[in-house]
Each structure stands twice: as structure tokens, then as C-alpha cells.
Motif scaffolding. Structure first.
Motif, PDB file in Angstrom:
ATOM      1  N   LEU A  29     -10.245   7.650  -9.276  1.00  0.00           N
ATOM      2  CA  LEU A  29     -10.301   8.517  -8.193  1.00  0.00           C
ATOM      3  C   LEU A  29     -10.587   7.654  -7.002  1.00  0.00           C
ATOM      4  CD1 LEU A  29     -11.560  11.695  -9.511  1.00  0.00           C
ATOM      5  CD2 LEU A  29      -9.177  11.180  -8.547  1.00  0.00           C
ATOM      6  N   ALA A  30     -11.757   6.742  -7.107  1.00  0.00           N
ATOM      7  CA  ALA A  30     -11.901   5.854  -5.757  1.00  0.00           C
ATOM      8  C   ALA A  30     -10.866   4.842  -5.639  1.00  0.00           C
ATOM      9  CB  ALA A  30     -13.253   5.153  -6.114  1.00  0.00           C
ATOM     10  N   GLY A  31     -10.199   4.563  -6.583  1.00  0.00           N
ATOM     11  CA  GLY A  31      -8.805   3.526  -6.196  1.00  0.00           C
ATOM     12  C   GLY A  31      -7.615   4.449  -5.581  1.00  0.00           C
ATOM     13  N   ALA A  32      -7.737   5.541  -6.099  1.00  0.00           N
ATOM     14  CA  ALA A  32      -6.418   6.447  -5.528  1.00  0.00           C
ATOM     15  C   ALA A  32      -7.028   6.966  -3.975  1.00  0.00           C
ATOM     16  CB  ALA A  32      -6.184   7.607  -6.223  1.00  0.00           C
ATOM     17  N   ARG A  33      -7.986   7.069  -3.653  1.00  0.00           N
ATOM     18  CA  ARG A  33      -8.588   7.185  -2.449  1.00  0.00           C
ATOM     19  C   ARG A  33      -8.414   6.015  -1.380  1.00  0.00           C
ATOM     20  NH1 ARG A  33     -12.844   9.905  -5.016  1.00  0.00           N
ATOM     21  NH2 ARG A  33     -12.311  12.430  -5.002  1.00  0.00           N
ATOM     22  N   SER A  34      -8.519   4.874  -1.957  1.00  0.00           N
ATOM     23  CA  SER A  34      -8.361   3.441  -0.962  1.00  0.00           C
ATOM     24  C   SER A  34      -6.809   3.473  -1.165  1.00  0.00           C
ATOM     25  CB  SER A  34      -9.068   2.480  -1.764  1.00  0.00           C
ATOM     26  OG  SER A  34      -8.636   1.828  -2.842  1.00  0.00           O
ATOM     27  N   ASP A  35      -6.053   3.808  -2.359  1.00  0.00           N
ATOM     28  CA  ASP A  35      -4.571   3.698  -2.219  1.00  0.00           C
ATOM     29  C   ASP A  35      -3.904   4.415  -1.154  1.00  0.00           C
ATOM     30  OD1 ASP A  35      -5.078   1.403  -3.952  1.00  0.00           O
ATOM     31  OD2 ASP A  35      -4.234   2.720  -5.555  1.00  0.00           O
ATOM     32  N   ALA A  36      -4.360   5.350  -1.032  1.00  0.00           N
ATOM     33  CA  ALA A  36      -3.622   6.419  -0.237  1.00  0.00           C
ATOM     34  C   ALA A  36      -3.378   6.024   1.100  1.00  0.00           C
ATOM     35  CB  ALA A  36      -4.595   7.761   0.012  1.00  0.00           C
ATOM     36  N   ASP A  37      -4.175   5.390   1.861  1.00  0.00           N
ATOM     37  CA  ASP A  37      -4.107   4.788   3.260  1.00  0.00           C
ATOM     38  C   ASP A  37      -2.988   3.625   3.050  1.00  0.00           C
ATOM     39  OD1 ASP A  37      -4.741   4.315   5.921  1.00  0.00           O
ATOM     40  OD2 ASP A  37      -5.351   2.339   5.208  1.00  0.00           O
ATOM     41  N   TRP A  38      -2.903   2.756   2.052  1.00  0.00           N
ATOM     42  CA  TRP A  38      -1.818   1.869   1.798  1.00  0.00           C
ATOM     43  C   TRP A  38      -0.326   2.725   1.997  1.00  0.00           C
ATOM     44  CZ3 TRP A  38       2.220   1.148  -1.691  1.00  0.00           C
ATOM     45  CH2 TRP A  38       2.822   0.051  -1.347  1.00  0.00           C
ATOM     46  N   CYS A  39      -0.530   3.806   0.782  1.00  0.00           N
ATOM     47  CA  CYS A  39       0.813   4.638   0.746  1.00  0.00           C
ATOM     48  C   CYS A  39       1.228   5.215   1.970  1.00  0.00           C
ATOM     49  CB  CYS A  39       0.448   5.835  -0.352  1.00  0.00           C
ATOM     50  SG  CYS A  39       0.594   5.117  -2.103  1.00  0.00           S
ATOM     51  N   ARG A  40       0.295   5.493   2.806  1.00  0.00           N
ATOM     52  CA  ARG A  40       0.779   6.494   3.973  1.00  0.00           C
ATOM     53  C   ARG A  40       1.407   5.582   4.782  1.00  0.00           C
ATOM     54  NH1 ARG A  40      -4.147   7.671   4.789  1.00  0.00           N
ATOM     55  NH2 ARG A  40      -4.253   9.417   3.643  1.00  0.00           N
ATOM     56  N   ARG A  41       0.960   4.239   5.102  1.00  0.00           N
ATOM     57  CA  ARG A  41       1.766   3.194   5.967  1.00  0.00           C
ATOM     58  C   ARG A  41       2.825   2.659   5.360  1.00  0.00           C
ATOM     59  NH1 ARG A  41      -1.940  -1.042   5.724  1.00  0.00           N
ATOM     60  NH2 ARG A  41      -3.446   0.046   4.376  1.00  0.00           N
ATOM     61  N   HIS A  42       2.900   2.487   4.051  1.00  0.00           N
ATOM     62  CA  HIS A  42       4.187   1.570   3.518  1.00  0.00           C
ATOM     63  C   HIS A  42       5.122   2.610   2.486  1.00  0.00           C
ATOM     64  CE1 HIS A  42       2.418  -2.119   4.563  1.00  0.00           C
ATOM     65  NE2 HIS A  42       1.293  -1.821   4.217  1.00  0.00           N
ATOM     66  N   VAL A  43       4.787   3.694   2.253  1.00  0.00           N
ATOM     67  CA  VAL A  43       5.651   4.494   1.264  1.00  0.00           C
ATOM     68  C   VAL A  43       6.126   5.790   2.209  1.00  0.00           C
ATOM     69  CG1 VAL A  43       6.012   5.676  -0.945  1.00  0.00           C
ATOM     70  CG2 VAL A  43       4.550   3.747  -0.676  1.00  0.00           C
ATOM     71  N   PRO A  44       7.383   5.681   2.691  1.00  0.00           N
ATOM     72  CA  PRO A  44       7.785   6.928   3.441  1.00  0.00           C
ATOM     73  C   PRO A  44       8.147   8.116   2.546  1.00  0.00           C
ATOM     74  CG  PRO A  44       9.775   5.308   3.096  1.00  0.00           C
ATOM     75  CD  PRO A  44       8.345   4.592   2.499  1.00  0.00           C
ATOM     76  N   CYS A  45       7.671   9.284   2.915  1.00  0.00           N
ATOM     77  CA  CYS A  45       7.860  10.376   2.594  1.00  0.00           C
ATOM     78  C   CYS A  45       8.944  11.285   2.995  1.00  0.00           C
ATOM     79  CB  CYS A  45       6.634  11.460   3.045  1.00  0.00           C
ATOM     80  SG  CYS A  45       6.619  12.983   2.126  1.00  0.00           S
ATOM     81  N   ARG A  46      10.141  10.896   2.014  1.00  0.00           N
ATOM     82  CA  ARG A  46      11.589  11.542   2.591  1.00  0.00           C
ATOM     83  C   ARG A  46      12.328  12.331   1.378  1.00  0.00           C
ATOM     84  NH1 ARG A  46      13.405   5.870   5.179  1.00  0.00           N
ATOM     85  NH2 ARG A  46      12.352   6.110   6.964  1.00  0.00           N
TER      86      ARG A  46
END
Length: 188
Positions: A29-46
């Protein structure tokens, strides 16, 4: 604890056998929380026009592909979301990715442990908050539908278990990430 590289130079963490289930879940869960920022910047939500953000997040995670833990790690191997999107991962890696995508895109997400007493390890999956209720979201099984229980998806898709892998994986894009093709197109 430091990240190490497995065969092929893929960074990750070989979890000590002494860790409890609670310790493993806390790290994921801690890893997922830190990964969320990377996802927000690099994985487009389309998502497609008729697709919810939750269903799209599930499709992105499934497209990363199921890859078993490396043999040189006798317990569990944990890796970051960006590593999973480039190289695939097992059930805990895909679940961490899906939870991170949920956090990044505003979808409540939680990890769920499914005990498999006949197997050496339990199965880790996800539930996403969608349409006012927690819905199953099995990232390890391409083709599993949002809201479909992992065991039901495995039976429908005729595989032995929710983490049996197989199915279509998204091909790597120009940056090496395995994203659905519409994610790679310029935003409209």
C-alpha cells in the motif's frame, strides 16, 4: 531495505520470508501511494467513451501482463508500478499497479487477499469503488470484467486460477510502457 536487480536488471525487492501478511500489505500500500504520483504524471487516463475510469484502470493493469516472480527470489518479489508497466508482474505487482492507478485517477481502491490453502502463496487482487459499491477488479487475468469475482472470471475464461496469467498483453509503446493503444494517441 534496498531494491535489488533480478535477472535482466529489473529492480525490485525480494521480501523476507519472516514478514507477516500485515507487513507485506503495508509495504504494497505504501508503494502504491508513492507510485500514484508517477502514474499521474506518466500514464494518461483516456478511457473509451462508454468506459468508466475504473474499468479503464483495470484494462491498463491487465495489459501489463502476468509474469511470475523470479526464481532467484524464493518468497515474494515486489516492484514499482513503472517497472510492472514495462516488464509485467505477478498478482501483487499488478494489484499494486491497479491501486496506484486508482489513487492517481480518483478511484478508491483496496487490496484483497484471497487465501489458497492448497498453494504455497495466497492470491492478491483488488476491489475498486464503482457505482456506489466495491467491485472486483482482477488485474492478473486479462479479460476479467470489472465487478466479476476472480474465481468466476477464471472459470469463464477457462484458466486454472485467477493468477494463471495468459491472455493478451499490450505491446510496449515508444517509452516501453505497456498501455492500451488509445493511451498513446495525442489528447483530443
Amino acid at each position: 531495505m534496498d531494491l535489488i536487480a533480478r535477472d535482466g536488471g529489473i529492480p525490485g525487492l525480494c521480501v523476507p520470508a519472516s514478514w507477516t501478511r500485515a507487513e507485506r500489505m503495508a509495504v504494497l500500500l505504501a508503494g502504491a501511494r508513492s507510485d500514484a504520483d508517477w502514474c499521474r504524471r506518466h500514464v494518461p487516463c483516456r478511457p473509451a467513451r462508454t468506459e468508466s475510469v475504473a474499468a479503464y484502470a483495470l484494462r491498463v493493469a491487465q495489459g501489463a501482463g502476468y509474469v511470475p516472480d523470479p526464481v532467484e527470489c524464493p518468497t515474494d518479489w515486489y516492484q514499482r508500478a513503472d517497472v510492472t508497466l514495462r516488464h509485467g508482474g505477478d498478482c501483487d505487482d499488478l494489484a499494486r499497479l491497479l491501486v496506484a492507478l486508482g489513487y492517481a485517477w480518483g478511484v478508491r481502491a483496496r487490496l484483497v487477499v484471497l487465501p489458497f490453502p492448497e498453494r504455497p502463496q495466497d492470491h492478491l487482487t483488488v476491489q475498486l469503488w464503482h457505482c456506489g459499491a466495491w467491485q472486483w477488479a482482477e488485474p492478473s487475468l486479462p479479460g476479467a470484467r470489472l465487478g466479476e469475482a476472480p474465481e468466476a472470471a477464471a472459470a469463464r475464461l477457462e484458466v486454472s486460477a485467477p493468477d494463471a496469467g495468459g491472455g493478451p498483453h499490450a505491446p510496449p509503446g515508444p517509452d516501453g510502457l505497456r498501455l492500451p493503444p488509445e493511451s498513446l494517441a495525442p489528447a483530443r
